[in-house]
Design a protein around this motif. Structure first.
Motif, short mmCIF file in Angstrom:
data_model
loop_
_atom_site.label_atom_id
_atom_site.label_comp_id
_atom_site.label_asym_id
_atom_site.label_seq_id
_atom_site.Cartn_x
_atom_site.Cartn_y
_atom_site.Cartn_z
N MET A 270 0.76 -1.58 0.05
CA MET A 270 -0.22 -0.47 -0.37
C MET A 270 1.04 1.24 -0.10
SD MET A 270 -3.61 -1.17 2.74
CE MET A 270 -4.51 0.35 2.25
N THR A 271 1.73 1.20 0.75
CA THR A 271 2.88 2.35 0.96
C THR A 271 3.57 2.25 -0.81
OG1 THR A 271 3.35 1.71 3.22
CG2 THR A 271 4.78 3.23 1.72
N GLU A 272 3.96 1.35 -1.37
CA GLU A 272 4.58 1.82 -2.81
C GLU A 272 3.95 2.29 -3.73
OE1 GLU A 272 5.91 -2.15 -3.33
OE2 GLU A 272 7.80 -1.95 -1.63
N GLN A 273 2.06 1.62 -3.79
CA GLN A 273 1.44 1.95 -4.17
C GLN A 273 0.74 3.46 -4.29
OE1 GLN A 273 0.56 0.67 -6.98
NE2 GLN A 273 1.57 -1.09 -6.87
N GLY A 274 0.90 3.93 -3.26
CA GLY A 274 0.57 5.39 -2.59
C GLY A 274 1.27 6.50 -3.11
N TYR A 275 2.83 5.65 -3.04
CA TYR A 275 3.96 6.78 -3.30
C TYR A 275 3.79 6.89 -5.28
CZ TYR A 275 6.49 8.14 0.60
OH TYR A 275 7.00 8.15 1.81
N LYS A 276 3.14 5.80 -5.68
CA LYS A 276 3.41 6.04 -6.88
C LYS A 276 2.19 6.77 -7.51
CE LYS A 276 5.39 1.24 -8.15
NZ LYS A 276 4.81 -0.32 -8.79
N LEU A 277 0.93 6.56 -7.59
CA LEU A 277 0.07 7.04 -6.91
C LEU A 277 0.02 8.69 -6.37
CD1 LEU A 277 -3.43 5.01 -5.37
CD2 LEU A 277 -3.09 5.84 -7.43
N LEU A 278 0.95 9.03 -6.08
CA LEU A 278 0.80 10.58 -5.53
C LEU A 278 2.39 11.11 -6.59
CD1 LEU A 278 -0.43 10.73 -2.06
CD2 LEU A 278 -1.07 11.38 -4.26
N ASP A 279 2.72 10.63 -7.21
CA ASP A 279 4.31 10.75 -8.61
C ASP A 279 5.47 11.56 -6.68
OD1 ASP A 279 5.64 10.43 -10.02
OD2 ASP A 279 4.78 12.82 -10.93
N LEU A 280 5.25 10.38 -5.71
CA LEU A 280 6.07 11.27 -4.57
C LEU A 280 7.47 10.27 -4.41
CD1 LEU A 280 3.55 10.74 -1.09
CD2 LEU A 280 4.25 13.12 -2.84
N ILE A 281 8.46 10.86 -4.49
CA ILE A 281 10.01 9.65 -4.10
C ILE A 281 10.60 10.42 -2.74
CG2 ILE A 281 10.25 10.10 -6.40
CD1 ILE A 281 12.67 12.42 -5.54
N THR A 282 11.85 9.40 -2.04
CA THR A 282 12.43 9.45 -0.88
C THR A 282 13.45 10.15 -1.21
OG1 THR A 282 10.84 8.21 0.62
CG2 THR A 282 13.08 8.76 1.21
N PHE A 283 14.40 11.42 -0.79
CA PHE A 283 15.29 11.98 -0.29
C PHE A 283 16.07 11.62 1.28
CE2 PHE A 283 14.46 15.81 0.90
CZ PHE A 283 14.91 16.07 1.34
N PHE A 284 17.94 11.85 1.77
CA PHE A 284 18.06 11.24 2.54
C PHE A 284 18.98 12.48 3.38
CE2 PHE A 284 17.10 6.74 1.04
CZ PHE A 284 16.11 6.95 1.80
N THR A 285 18.94 12.63 4.17
CA THR A 285 19.96 13.45 5.07
C THR A 285 21.21 12.86 5.81
OG1 THR A 285 18.65 14.32 6.73
CG2 THR A 285 18.96 15.81 5.07
N ALA A 286 22.00 12.29 5.52
CA ALA A 286 22.07 11.42 6.93
C ALA A 286 24.25 11.99 7.45
CB ALA A 286 23.45 10.01 5.63
N GLY A 287 24.21 11.51 8.81
CA GLY A 287 25.29 11.86 9.35
C GLY A 287 25.40 11.14 10.73
N GLU A 288 26.60 11.55 11.75
CA GLU A 288 26.60 10.67 12.53
C GLU A 288 25.54 10.54 13.92
OE1 GLU A 288 30.70 11.26 14.54
OE2 GLU A 288 31.46 10.85 13.39
N LYS A 289 24.30 12.62 13.56
CA LYS A 289 23.81 12.17 14.49
C LYS A 289 22.72 12.02 13.72
CE LYS A 289 25.50 17.33 16.22
NZ LYS A 289 25.26 18.84 16.24
N GLU A 290 22.09 11.78 13.16
CA GLU A 290 21.51 11.91 12.09
C GLU A 290 21.13 10.47 11.21
OE1 GLU A 290 16.42 13.99 13.31
OE2 GLU A 290 17.87 13.90 10.86
N VAL A 291 19.82 10.06 10.54
CA VAL A 291 19.81 9.74 9.58
C VAL A 291 18.17 9.44 9.49
CG1 VAL A 291 19.86 7.98 7.61
CG2 VAL A 291 21.59 8.01 8.91
N ARG A 292 17.86 10.55 8.37
CA ARG A 292 16.37 11.35 8.04
C ARG A 292 16.12 10.65 6.80
NH1 ARG A 292 12.73 14.85 11.18
NH2 ARG A 292 14.18 15.14 12.60
N ALA A 293 14.91 10.23 6.61
CA ALA A 293 13.87 10.34 5.49
C ALA A 293 12.83 11.13 5.10
CB ALA A 293 13.22 8.47 5.07
N TRP A 294 13.44 11.99 3.78
CA TRP A 294 11.94 12.77 3.86
C TRP A 294 11.36 12.85 2.12
CZ3 TRP A 294 12.38 17.24 7.24
CH2 TRP A 294 13.74 17.10 7.47
#
Length: 364
Positions: A270-294
């Motif tokens: 459902m998540t994958e299809q939802g991202y496709k439906l809404l034309d969404l993608i994910t990018f990441f910020t990464a470092g020693e303090k935090e890895v976050r998905a946007w």
């Protein structure tokens, strides 16, 4: 947040069971109509294997996932647009979501009462779609009548809205869902304040028995054919299985799915299809303090993506130091990626790609 998704359907098709499994929110579920009176909401973290891989090698102090909000909306019945059942209050709830997951009963299961007395997924889809369409029609008709009078003032903006709404009025009156009307995206974009329900992207969630997960039964085949004509997507799910998965640890869940011959859970699908439906993608910020998905829309520039983190970063944008996920997966180190020339320096007009790991340089 990634997006929010309204779960709709007739009473007793398994909506609340699926919602409980997806969110572990414990919404009441029972074998009678209108068990769900207020919309239940659950925030679900999006589990992404790429983020897990980045975490494994960056070893951050904290991890932040992107999320999906699921909204379980009470079962609609015939006449909902006219206030039948719990009517219009639920139609209002649907208007507030980004996408609609329409749960359709595709199992016979004699011990679960069907509100229409028999299992017929296409009839059920048409009942829901009719109620959603009637609700949109009422809004369009009222707005057209109001603007017919006010547009006589000569206000160009009001005249334009009147013309756009009139373009929708005819096809909707003939029973056409707004998302089936040619050029609807541009029209709806200019009429965004109306939040038309039948313009929202839809995934049909086929609720089946466990032994029907690998091969479609007749009901599921009918839904797939209907969805194809409508340009919608389908996800097959077993509410009971999802409940069991929700109670397992990640490793146990993978093993359980493998035993069933499944590669992924219903939530993942459902998540994958939802991202496709809404034309969404994910990018990441990464470092020693935090890895976050946007989560961002496909086609977003680096500067706009920076604004997802903070408006100051967007305003003072200098550059985006970017490593593609494929390069990171091969090198397994951001430092080495830089040394090997795999870290690119991108400007404000760079179009962010799915899986990019970005460090934004800015000055305010």
């Amino acid at each position: 947040m990634g997006f929010n998704c309204g779960i709709v359907g007739l009473p007793n098709v398994g909506k609340s069971t699926i919602f409980n499994a997806l969110t572990k929110a414990g919404a009441e579920s029972a074998n009678y109509p209108f068990c769900t009176i207020d919309p239940n909401k659950g925030i679900v973290p999006v589990l992404d294997d790429r983020q897990d891989f980045i975490i494994q090698y960056v070893k951050p102090k904290s991890v932040v996932r992107t999320t999906i909000e699921f909204v379980d909306i009470a079962g609609l019945v015939k006449g909902a647009s006219k206030g039948e059942g719990l009517g219009n209050q639920f139609l209002t709830n649907i208007r507030q979501v980004d996408a609609v997951a329409h749960v359709v009963r595709c199992f016979d299961g004699g011990d679960i009462t069907h509100v229409e007395g028999s299992v017929d997924p296409i009839r059920d889809i048409e009942i829901i779609n009719t109620e959603l369409l009637l609700s949109d029609m009422e809004i369009i008709d009222r707005a057209v009548e109001r603007l017919r009078k006010s547009s006589k003032s000569g206000d160009k903006e009001l005249i334009k809205k009147f013309e756009l709404l009139s373009t929708l009025q005819g096809p909707v009156a003939e029973g056409k869902l707004i998302r089936e009307i040619d050029g609807y995206e541009e029209i709806v974009d200019q009429l965004s304040e109306y939040s038309f329900i039948t313009a929202k992207p839809v995934m049909y969630v086929m609720n089946v028995e466990e032994d029907e997960l690998l091969e479609d039964n007749e009901h599921a085949r009918m839904v797939r054919e209907h969805a194809a004509k409508e340009g919608a997507v389908c996800v097959k799910i077993c509410g009971k299985i999802e409940q069991e998965i929700s109670e397992l640890e990640a490793d146990e869940a993978k093993e359980f799915l493998a035993d069933l011959g499944l590669e992924k859970s219903g939530l993942t699908e459902m998540t994958e299809q939802g991202y496709k439906l809404l034309d969404l993608i994910t990018f990441f910020t990464a470092g020693e303090k935090e890895v976050r998905a946007w989560t961002i829309t496909q086609g977003t520039t680096a500067q706009k993506a920076a604004g997802k983190i903070h408006s100051d970063i967007e305003r003072g944008f200098i550059r985006a130091e970017t490593v593609g996920y494929g390069d990171f997966a091969e090198i397994k180190s951001l430092t080495k990626a830089k040394e090997l020339g795999k870290m690119r320096l991108e400007g404000k007009e760079y179009i962010v790609q799915d899986g990019d790991i970005i460090y934004f340089r800015f000055n305010v």
